[in-house]
Write a protein that holds these residues in place. Sequence first.
Motif, PDB file in Angstrom:
ATOM      1  N   THR A   1       0.836  -1.193   0.000  1.00 52.58           N
ATOM      2  CA  THR A   1       0.000   0.000   0.000  1.00 52.58           C
ATOM      3  C   THR A   1       0.874   1.248   0.000  1.00 52.58           C
ATOM      4  OG1 THR A   1      -1.661  -1.228   1.235  1.00 52.58           O
ATOM      5  CG2 THR A   1      -1.882   1.159   1.217  1.00 52.58           C
ATOM      6  N   THR A   2       2.009   1.181   0.687  1.00 55.89           N
ATOM      7  CA  THR A   2       2.925   2.324   0.750  1.00 55.89           C
ATOM      8  C   THR A   2       3.371   2.744  -0.644  1.00 55.89           C
ATOM      9  OG1 THR A   2       3.697   1.608   2.912  1.00 55.89           O
ATOM     10  CG2 THR A   2       5.115   3.136   1.703  1.00 55.89           C
ATOM     11  N   CYS A   3       3.804   1.778  -1.453  1.00 53.04           N
ATOM     12  CA  CYS A   3       4.242   2.112  -2.819  1.00 53.04           C
ATOM     13  C   CYS A   3       3.080   2.639  -3.658  1.00 53.04           C
ATOM     14  CB  CYS A   3       4.870   0.891  -3.505  1.00 53.04           C
ATOM     15  SG  CYS A   3       6.585   0.609  -3.046  1.00 53.04           S
ATOM     16  N   GLY A   4       1.917   2.018  -3.547  1.00 54.18           N
ATOM     17  CA  GLY A   4       0.753   2.471  -4.300  1.00 54.18           C
ATOM     18  C   GLY A   4       0.359   3.888  -3.922  1.00 54.18           C
ATOM     19  N   ASN A   5       0.336   4.176  -2.623  1.00 54.83           N
ATOM     20  CA  ASN A   5      -0.017   5.520  -2.160  1.00 54.83           C
ATOM     21  C   ASN A   5       1.011   6.552  -2.593  1.00 54.83           C
ATOM     22  OD1 ASN A   5      -2.317   4.552  -0.945  1.00 54.83           O
ATOM     23  ND2 ASN A   5      -1.452   4.524   1.112  1.00 54.83           N
ATOM     24  N   ARG A   6       2.289   6.207  -2.495  1.00 59.15           N
ATOM     25  CA  ARG A   6       3.348   7.135  -2.893  1.00 59.15           C
ATOM     26  C   ARG A   6       3.229   7.476  -4.386  1.00 59.15           C
ATOM     27  NH1 ARG A   6       7.523   4.594  -0.707  1.00 59.15           N
ATOM     28  NH2 ARG A   6       7.953   3.389  -2.568  1.00 59.15           N
ATOM     29  N   GLU A   7       2.938   6.494  -5.208  1.00 57.45           N
ATOM     30  CA  GLU A   7       2.773   6.736  -6.645  1.00 57.45           C
ATOM     31  C   GLU A   7       1.517   7.572  -6.911  1.00 57.45           C
ATOM     32  OE1 GLU A   7       4.797   5.620  -9.481  1.00 57.45           O
ATOM     33  OE2 GLU A   7       6.155   5.621  -7.771  1.00 57.45           O
ATOM     34  N   ALA A   8       0.438   7.316  -6.186  1.00 55.88           N
ATOM     35  CA  ALA A   8      -0.795   8.083  -6.362  1.00 55.88           C
ATOM     36  C   ALA A   8      -0.582   9.547  -5.980  1.00 55.88           C
ATOM     37  CB  ALA A   8      -1.930   7.472  -5.539  1.00 55.88           C
ATOM     38  N   VAL A   9       0.129   9.780  -4.885  1.00 56.34           N
ATOM     39  CA  VAL A   9       0.416  11.156  -4.454  1.00 56.34           C
ATOM     40  C   VAL A   9       1.296  11.855  -5.480  1.00 56.34           C
ATOM     41  CG1 VAL A   9       1.646  12.524  -2.715  1.00 56.34           C
ATOM     42  CG2 VAL A   9       0.051  10.738  -2.003  1.00 56.34           C
ATOM     43  N   ALA A  10       2.291  11.158  -5.991  1.00 59.32           N
ATOM     44  CA  ALA A  10       3.172  11.751  -7.002  1.00 59.32           C
ATOM     45  C   ALA A  10       2.391  12.102  -8.266  1.00 59.32           C
ATOM     46  CB  ALA A  10       4.314  10.803  -7.333  1.00 59.32           C
ATOM     47  N   ALA A  11       1.482  11.227  -8.676  1.00 54.09           N
ATOM     48  CA  ALA A  11       0.662  11.496  -9.862  1.00 54.09           C
ATOM     49  C   ALA A  11      -0.271  12.679  -9.611  1.00 54.09           C
ATOM     50  CB  ALA A  11      -0.138  10.253 -10.249  1.00 54.09           C
ATOM     51  N   TYR A  12      -0.860  12.761  -8.430  1.00 52.02           N
ATOM     52  CA  TYR A  12      -1.743  13.879  -8.076  1.00 52.02           C
ATOM     53  C   TYR A  12      -0.963  15.196  -8.115  1.00 52.02           C
ATOM     54  CZ  TYR A  12      -4.485  17.053  -5.211  1.00 52.02           C
ATOM     55  OH  TYR A  12      -5.161  18.148  -4.758  1.00 52.02           O
ATOM     56  N   ARG A  13       0.208  15.209  -7.518  1.00 50.30           N
ATOM     57  CA  ARG A  13       1.018  16.435  -7.510  1.00 50.30           C
ATOM     58  C   ARG A  13       1.442  16.834  -8.903  1.00 50.30           C
ATOM     59  NH1 ARG A  13       4.454  14.888  -2.089  1.00 50.30           N
ATOM     60  NH2 ARG A  13       2.829  15.566  -0.640  1.00 50.30           N
ATOM     61  N   ALA A  14       1.737  15.881  -9.739  1.00 52.91           N
ATOM     62  CA  ALA A  14       2.120  16.182 -11.119  1.00 52.91           C
ATOM     63  C   ALA A  14       0.937  16.789 -11.866  1.00 52.91           C
ATOM     64  CB  ALA A  14       2.605  14.918 -11.823  1.00 52.91           C
ATOM     65  N   ARG A  15      -0.269  16.267 -11.617  1.00 51.29           N
ATOM     66  CA  ARG A  15      -1.458  16.830 -12.261  1.00 51.29           C
ATOM     67  C   ARG A  15      -1.724  18.260 -11.782  1.00 51.29           C
ATOM     68  NH1 ARG A  15      -3.429  11.714 -11.120  1.00 51.29           N
ATOM     69  NH2 ARG A  15      -4.655  12.490  -9.374  1.00 51.29           N
ATOM     70  N   GLN A  16      -1.501  18.500 -10.486  1.00 50.69           N
ATOM     71  CA  GLN A  16      -1.732  19.833  -9.933  1.00 50.69           C
ATOM     72  C   GLN A  16      -0.745  20.849 -10.511  1.00 50.69           C
ATOM     73  OE1 GLN A  16      -4.422  20.594  -7.983  1.00 50.69           O
ATOM     74  NE2 GLN A  16      -4.902  18.501  -8.572  1.00 50.69           N
ATOM     75  N   ARG A  17       0.480  20.429 -10.748  1.00 51.03           N
ATOM     76  CA  ARG A  17       1.485  21.320 -11.352  1.00 51.03           C
ATOM     77  C   ARG A  17       1.178  21.583 -12.807  1.00 51.03           C
ATOM     78  NH1 ARG A  17       5.284  18.119  -8.348  1.00 51.03           N
ATOM     79  NH2 ARG A  17       5.443  16.793 -10.172  1.00 51.03           N
ATOM     80  N   GLY A  18       0.615  20.564 -13.482  1.00 51.30           N
ATOM     81  CA  GLY A  18       0.379  20.667 -14.931  1.00 51.30           C
ATOM     82  C   GLY A  18      -0.842  21.446 -15.205  1.00 51.30           C
TER      83      GLY A  18
END
Length: 178
Positions: free
Chosen positions: A161-178
Motif C-alpha cells: 500500500t505504501t508504494c501504491g499511495n506514494r505513486e498516487a500522491v506523485a501522480a496527483y502532484r504532477a497533475r496539480q502542477r500541470g
Amino acid sequence: MLFTDDTDAALQAAVALVNSTDEPGDPLGSVADLSAFLASWSYTGRHDATAEELDAVRRLRPSLKALLLADRDEAAALVNTMLARAKALPQLQRHDQWDWHLHAVDPDRPLDERVVVETAMAMVDVIRADEMSRLDRCAADDCDDVVLDLSRNRSRRYCSTTCGNREAVAAYRARQRG
C-alpha cells in the motif's frame, strides 16, 4: 481460488522473504524476527533459532527473487535444480490446520533448505498453470520488490500500500502542477 491454500501461503511467504531487506528495520533483523516470520507463515518443522540459521535464510533472498521473477522456462529449470539439490521427495502430509498437501523434505532438515523446497514446490503449481504473470516487479519507480498478484482481475501493481499511495500522491502532484 487460483492455487491451493498451501501454494498461496508458500508464495506469499517467499515474496515476504524476498522483499525483506538488509537495511535498518529489516523484518528479519534478529532470530526473534525469524521466529515471528515462521509463525506468521505457518512454517513447521525444525527451527534452531540461531544466528547461523537466520543468516542462511537471509542468504536465500537473491536466489528466490530470481526464481520468482524468471520467465516460465527459466523458472522450471531453477525449480528442478533446487529440488534435485535438496533431494526432494514429495509426499502427502496433513498437520495443524492444513488438510492433505505436499511436503518434499523431512521436517528435521535445515530451515533454509525447507524454505527453498516449499517455494520451489509452490512454483511447480504456478509453472504448470502457466500463471507466471502473477509475479512481477513493483510498478513504483523507486522500488524493486516482487509483487504477487492473486487477485481475480490481475490488478495488483504494487508490492505494498505504501508504494501504491506514494505513486498516487506523485501522480496527483504532477497533475496539480500541470
